[in-house]
Design a protein around this motif. Sequence first.
Motif, PDB file in Angstrom:
ATOM      1  N   LEU A 111      28.481  22.344 -15.674  1.00  0.00           N
ATOM      2  CA  LEU A 111      28.380  23.368 -16.710  1.00  0.00           C
ATOM      3  C   LEU A 111      27.581  24.541 -16.178  1.00  0.00           C
ATOM      4  N   MET A 112      28.114  25.748 -16.385  1.00  0.00           N
ATOM      5  CA  MET A 112      27.431  26.972 -15.991  1.00  0.00           C
ATOM      6  C   MET A 112      27.250  27.851 -17.226  1.00  0.00           C
ATOM      7  N   PHE A 113      26.157  28.634 -17.251  1.00  0.00           N
ATOM      8  CA  PHE A 113      25.894  29.542 -18.358  1.00  0.00           C
ATOM      9  C   PHE A 113      25.506  30.909 -17.814  1.00  0.00           C
ATOM     10  N   SER A 114      25.782  31.949 -18.604  1.00  0.00           N
ATOM     11  CA  SER A 114      25.457  33.311 -18.186  1.00  0.00           C
ATOM     12  C   SER A 114      25.379  34.200 -19.424  1.00  0.00           C
ATOM     13  N   ASP A 115      24.592  35.258 -19.325  1.00  0.00           N
ATOM     14  CA  ASP A 115      24.526  36.261 -20.390  1.00  0.00           C
ATOM     15  C   ASP A 115      25.521  37.384 -20.161  1.00  0.00           C
ATOM     16  N   THR A 116      25.938  37.559 -18.909  1.00  0.00           N
ATOM     17  CA  THR A 116      26.738  38.727 -18.557  1.00  0.00           C
ATOM     18  C   THR A 116      28.115  38.384 -18.001  1.00  0.00           C
ATOM     19  N   GLY A 117      28.410  37.151 -17.772  1.00  0.00           N
ATOM     20  CA  GLY A 117      29.637  36.790 -17.081  1.00  0.00           C
ATOM     21  C   GLY A 117      29.480  36.812 -15.577  1.00  0.00           C
ATOM     22  N   GLN A 122      23.556  26.968 -13.223  1.00  0.00           N
ATOM     23  CA  GLN A 122      24.032  25.608 -13.475  1.00  0.00           C
ATOM     24  C   GLN A 122      23.054  24.885 -14.390  1.00  0.00           C
ATOM     25  N   TYR A 123      23.603  24.213 -15.403  1.00  0.00           N
ATOM     26  CA  TYR A 123      22.754  23.436 -16.299  1.00  0.00           C
ATOM     27  C   TYR A 123      22.429  22.098 -15.639  1.00  0.00           C
ATOM     28  N   ARG A 124      21.151  21.773 -15.649  1.00  0.00           N
ATOM     29  CA  ARG A 124      20.699  20.491 -15.093  1.00  0.00           C
ATOM     30  C   ARG A 124      19.929  19.735 -16.156  1.00  0.00           C
ATOM     31  N   GLN A 125      20.167  18.424 -16.172  1.00  0.00           N
ATOM     32  CA  GLN A 125      19.434  17.576 -17.096  1.00  0.00           C
ATOM     33  C   GLN A 125      18.000  17.409 -16.597  1.00  0.00           C
ATOM     34  N   GLN A 126      17.178  16.758 -17.396  1.00  0.00           N
ATOM     35  CA  GLN A 126      15.780  16.567 -17.013  1.00  0.00           C
ATOM     36  C   GLN A 126      15.659  15.777 -15.724  1.00  0.00           C
ATOM     37  N   ASP A 127      16.619  14.936 -15.426  1.00  0.00           N
ATOM     38  CA  ASP A 127      16.612  14.173 -14.179  1.00  0.00           C
ATOM     39  C   ASP A 127      17.130  14.978 -13.000  1.00  0.00           C
ATOM     40  N   ASP A 277      15.039  35.077 -10.734  1.00  0.00           N
ATOM     41  CA  ASP A 277      16.460  34.751 -10.614  1.00  0.00           C
ATOM     42  C   ASP A 277      17.316  35.450 -11.662  1.00  0.00           C
ATOM     43  N   GLN A 278      16.739  36.386 -12.415  1.00  0.00           N
ATOM     44  CA  GLN A 278      17.457  37.151 -13.435  1.00  0.00           C
ATOM     45  C   GLN A 278      18.014  36.237 -14.537  1.00  0.00           C
ATOM     46  N   HIS A 279      17.245  35.162 -14.825  1.00  0.00           N
ATOM     47  CA  HIS A 279      17.539  34.303 -15.960  1.00  0.00           C
ATOM     48  C   HIS A 279      16.310  34.246 -16.851  1.00  0.00           C
ATOM     49  N   TRP A 280      16.526  33.918 -18.119  1.00  0.00           N
ATOM     50  CA  TRP A 280      15.424  33.884 -19.072  1.00  0.00           C
ATOM     51  C   TRP A 280      14.490  32.717 -18.780  1.00  0.00           C
ATOM     52  N   HIS A 281      13.198  33.011 -18.847  1.00  0.00           N
ATOM     53  CA  HIS A 281      12.163  31.990 -18.679  1.00  0.00           C
ATOM     54  C   HIS A 281      11.158  32.120 -19.814  1.00  0.00           C
ATOM     55  N   ARG A 282      10.703  30.996 -20.291  1.00  0.00           N
ATOM     56  CA  ARG A 282       9.744  30.968 -21.397  1.00  0.00           C
ATOM     57  C   ARG A 282       8.332  30.938 -20.849  1.00  0.00           C
ATOM     58  N   ASN A 548      34.991  28.303   2.257  1.00  0.00           N
ATOM     59  CA  ASN A 548      35.056  26.863   1.990  1.00  0.00           C
ATOM     60  C   ASN A 548      33.703  26.386   1.476  1.00  0.00           C
ATOM     61  N   ASN A 549      33.773  25.549   0.424  1.00  0.00           N
ATOM     62  CA  ASN A 549      32.578  24.899  -0.123  1.00  0.00           C
ATOM     63  C   ASN A 549      31.488  25.907  -0.443  1.00  0.00           C
ATOM     64  N   LEU A 550      31.868  26.946  -1.181  1.00  0.00           N
ATOM     65  CA  LEU A 550      30.912  27.949  -1.620  1.00  0.00           C
ATOM     66  C   LEU A 550      30.824  27.947  -3.136  1.00  0.00           C
ATOM     67  N   GLN A 551      29.678  28.368  -3.654  1.00  0.00           N
ATOM     68  CA  GLN A 551      29.495  28.609  -5.082  1.00  0.00           C
ATOM     69  C   GLN A 551      29.259  30.108  -5.235  1.00  0.00           C
ATOM     70  N   ILE A 552      30.254  30.799  -5.764  1.00  0.00           N
ATOM     71  CA  ILE A 552      30.214  32.260  -5.809  1.00  0.00           C
ATOM     72  C   ILE A 552      29.751  32.715  -7.175  1.00  0.00           C
ATOM     73  N   ASP A 553      29.017  33.802  -7.170  1.00  0.00           N
ATOM     74  CA  ASP A 553      28.434  34.417  -8.364  1.00  0.00           C
ATOM     75  C   ASP A 553      27.307  33.561  -8.932  1.00  0.00           C
ATOM     76  N   MET A 554      26.589  32.890  -8.069  1.00  0.00           N
ATOM     77  CA  MET A 554      25.400  32.155  -8.480  1.00  0.00           C
ATOM     78  C   MET A 554      24.578  31.826  -7.235  1.00  0.00           C
ATOM     79  N   CYS A 555      23.279  31.661  -7.446  1.00  0.00           N
ATOM     80  CA  CYS A 555      22.408  31.149  -6.387  1.00  0.00           C
ATOM     81  C   CYS A 555      21.880  29.805  -6.855  1.00  0.00           C
ATOM     82  N   GLY A 556      22.302  28.738  -6.193  1.00  0.00           N
ATOM     83  CA  GLY A 556      21.964  27.384  -6.622  1.00  0.00           C
ATOM     84  C   GLY A 556      20.706  26.829  -6.012  1.00  0.00           C
ATOM     85  N   ILE A 557      19.769  27.693  -5.632  1.00  0.00           N
ATOM     86  CA  ILE A 557      18.531  27.193  -5.024  1.00  0.00           C
ATOM     87  C   ILE A 557      17.685  26.481  -6.073  1.00  0.00           C
TER      88      ILE A 557
END
Length: 1319
Positions: A111-117, A122-127, A277-282, A548-557
């Motif tokens: 699952l991926m989420f974005s405010d702008t498209g 990537q959504y990660r569970q607590q684990d 990372d240009q994502h919302w943080h509390r 090959n084996n890339l995730q585009i439009d995101m940084c998965g660090i």
Amino acid sequence: MALWTNGVAGIIAQVALLLSSSCGTAAQEVCDSALLSNLPPSSFRSSSQLSSSHAPGFAKLNRRDGAGGWSPLTSDRYQWLEVDLGERTKISAVATQGRYGSSDWLSSYLLMFSDTGHNWKQYRQQDSIGWFPGNSNADSVVQFKLQQPVVARFLRLVPLDWNPSGRIGLRLETYGCTYTSDVVSVSGSSSSSGGGGGGGLVYRFSPGSSRTHGDDVISLQFKTQRNCGTLLQAEGEAGLGLSLQLERGKIQLMLRTGLPPSPAPQPVSSLGSLLDDQHWHRLAVERRSSQLNLTVDTHTETVTLPTEFTHWDLKQLSVGAVQILGTHKQVNLKRNFDGCLENLLYNGLNLIQLAKQQDHQVTAVGNVTFSCAEPVSVAVTFPGPHSFLQLPGVSSSGGVSVGFQFRSWNKAGLLLTFTLQQEGGVAWLLLREATLHLHIHKAGRALLQITAGSALNDGQWHSVELNCVRGRLSISVDRGDGGSATASSVFPLAIEGHLFFGGCPAEDDRQECRNPFNVFQGCMRLLTLDHQPVDLNMVQQKQLGVYNNLQIDMCGIIDRCSPSRCEHGGLCSQSWTVFHCNCSDSGYRGATCHSSVYEQSCEAYKHNGNTSGHFYIDVDGSGPIKPQLVYCNMTEDKTWTVIQHNNTELTRVRPAAGVNQHSVHFLYSTGEEQLLAAISQSEHCEQELAYHCRKSRLLNTPEGSPFSWWRGGPGPGRVQWYWGGAQPGSQQCSCGLQGDCVDPQHYCNCDADRTEWSEDSGVLTHKESLPVRSLMLGDIQRAESEAAYRVGPLRCHGDKSLWNAASFEQETSYLHFPTFHAELSADVSFLFKTTATSGVFLENLGIKDFIRIELSSSTSVRFSLDVGNGPVELQVESPVPLNDERWHRVRAERSLKEASLTLDSLPVSTQPAPADGHFHLQLNSQLFIGGTASRLQGFRGCLRSLQLNGVTLDLEQRASITPGVRPGCPGHCSSYGALCQHQGRCVERDSAFHCDCGPTAYTGVFCHTEVSASFQSSTSVLYTFPEPESGWSRNMSVAPSSISSPLRGEKLSLSFSTRHSPTLLFYLSSHYRQYLALLINKHDKLEVRYKLDSGREAEVLRSRVRGLANGQLHSVTIRRLGGAVSVQIDQNAREDFNLTSDGEFNTMKSLVLGRVHDSDDLDPALSRVASLGFSGCLSVVVFNGLSPLKAALLQPHTSPVTISGPLLHSHCGAAASANPYAAENTHHLADRSGSVGSGQPLVNAMRTDSALIGGVIAVVIFALVIVMAITGRFLYRRKETYRNQEVKEVKQEDTQDFHFNSQADAHSVSCENPKEYFI
């Protein structure tokens, strides 16, 4: 009555209001409305579609429109389905379904989420699990509730696995509710209106405004692309200030404690990571008096504020731009926050809303807009190991120009490679040891190598520019701020073919890409070729390049070290896929520094075979309490833990002008937490408290007010009005309890107020009142008053956990305890002994998770667990049977890194944990010990010292109320008997064991210490054998049968060192003028003289070994059986002799070491040697099991020994230097009852409040007395008196680990001062 009615009505109204508000709150919390069912088809997008009837608009749950769902053109992991919810929405759950009437469904997805498209997250569970379970058929619905709801406008689902007999097919629904917020965008650059800083909001408190004193709560959400900038600053009076700053993508809490020129703000805490990372943080800050809670996203850290902040009142709050308190001038900070803020609340006030309403308390400063304009920056993730991006090369006559930004945790990896137009030429731009390297090769030969930058694996974005213009080659990091390098190219640099970023294709027929280095794992963005940006969206749409084996439009660090999973101060480092813990200098070990390297008590060290000395103990094992350095005294029957403080000396107090009371505080060598834990874990603790007095009263009477008192116990301690040896609250001393005070009208000797020196001393034994924290002495103001006090070190013995045991008599019996809560890390350790071949030691179950330790066979132990990734089993095989009724140690550990199992000292079995798997161990059943809830075979035998995460389970208490289980478990000598050395006898006890050294010539806790003594020429030790009819003493250390008469053989062994010859070592005589003599003759050889027939001359046996009077230690063993005699000296060959008379010893009379005074039965030659005595060292003297030297030194009053001349304890017989604490002086001050006399107390290095000149005079007088004594003794001695070189006074040295006075005292420190016996 009306009043009562009104009161009841008011209560009912309040209850109704409370219930209605509760219901309203509950209603607001419901967030499970379907979000997709009413969306138009245009809100759905996908990577591709199989046909128009498989379009993404048909992917609605339970719909049969079109082909019954969405299916892409090809089924691979590069497909995706995207939904635009129209506005930012709170999403709480996701449900999936296969395509209707088909065999197409997903079995797992991301699952991926974005405010702008763009810039997907990537959504990660607590684990940290990134994938979700999907369907097993096309019709059933699988719903997954998000552990943390997400606020986003766009949702993207990426298939991972699907039905292998079908293809990707999907129908989808999301659940949630509307989300409202107030947003503001602030610019970190200077405003056009002339302000010195960037944009922001400033909130000023109204004068005299009422607010809850000491309580403040500030919360907000933020997003930014910059990794630094001041986010928030709170100002108060007197220059007190608090600020939150972004520093390298982390939130840093800064405190300022005064106005200039006071120190600059100091960092106090740091939390979060990768916050740029240009994502919302509390972000939330909660201050409660002196405590401050800082929360970033889901992680909270508590900080104790300085005392200045206890009554701190806020006057101004700045967010973004910072203004000087009391003015409208901005602070021109070098780095202001640049980004968006949302829902900025202070104590419930919405500051953004107030700013929109132009409230006078909130001022918008600089460049502020009430929306969030986000820059679009497309990143690409190289997860490896087969990731690469291939782009067409750009031909340019002007040279080569390539630029990009990257971030990674790896020290090494290929960033870029391309071939050169020159035949065989290739360029590699890579990371090596976190430094940027450019290599240019041609025909396999290195033509050029240049480097730039350092520490580029810090997870931050770094820019790289590679340029070659007119033969000048350069690389630059972070626009030159991170380093740059230039070189002259040996030929024009031009790209031929393609550029490859991150790695090479697995199959490259043209050999266009070669990578002899590591692949790159990390993120890249802002790629430019020939100064033109690369459109990565076109790459994703496969309109540009190959990948090959890339995730585009995101940084998965991911920052696996935030928060750090390394425990106990271990240092966390990481690569792209795993983290590592450096446990050096932490005192802990293991993959996450979880397990202590130290034992939990001195008792545990003892049963590992250690002897007295300083040791680190960790009282709670893997728990939070740090190790502490203590002294372990193992010379007594009990093992004592000794904790020093800063004044264990006897310290004198004298009257001083204007001083009515004398106060002293004691600082202990361990921390507060360690100190209290050591007391709690011990079975018994004590501390000596002594007071020597002359005209200085102590406690007065129980009816009167005490003159003196002390504080003891946790923290600063509680006031105590009793003295050593008495009971708490009694206001008495030891003599008052025993009824032998010098004045019956008082309960302390000192309270008699006499002019003679008196003493009240004793031992404090109530653990609740220990340790002694401070002492207040009151009756010292009178001119004639004198006093001295002593507070000894804290001494404790007994380990409550080490011997806590239970015996399981039946396989169906078990103990149960509360659930073992060990979500992230767990360790279980225990000892067991059994005769059974199998059985479960421990089991705890969850819904799916479990943990179990069992004896799986007579030679193996198994550790099984499941944390959600499937069952894992570890097993250790023993080469010997484990059901041998001996104690065996088991330790099982599970961390985020690995699981491990240890059995005794066998090699550890380990199993690594998956890098991105479940890691929360979720248990909910009772913990079963010795049995199981899963109907497996229980354990029959004994369990001891069971600890879970450093906490000991009280097996004995639970066993005492459980049928089929008995508390305790006898029988320890089978396991620990080998610790008793030199044939010492192991004696069983209820808890632990004891080494009986009586039959040996050794002493010490394990019969390991040689009994040695230094002799002078006048020294004589006479051991008299009893008459046959008199029987044998109970205190003799040998059975009478071993030395009964007549003797047809004997065994004699001893060690000696001397520089004198001739000299007599050993003499044995009988009542019938028989004797055995052992001597060193004038040729420095050993002689053995036997006279078994009184009517014949003695037979002389001479050894061939020379040089025995050389001052070195030599060992001699003599054996006789009938007429055969053997002599063994050191490691030399054994020498055998035959006596002419095969006689016997009849009725032995005495045994002599040293000078022989009764020489009537000796030959004249031997008599002359015997009269000279022995000067040197004798050690480990054993004759037929009898140890005369040991009896003389350790039992002089209960053994038939007579000592004349000086006999000195010594370690001269030891092979190595003895520990200075090995022999403990057990004559404590507390052992004496209160004494009265005219003399002063003996004061060791006595402290005094008198003038310095008095001390100087005392030292001079003492020195003169010593000189006179030495001179007189020197003149008295003969010239040939042997000066003993082996006996040395051993001075206790302070350890470097803590700086406390540790002079010799009666409780903990024993110096090897020689003790002389004159009889």
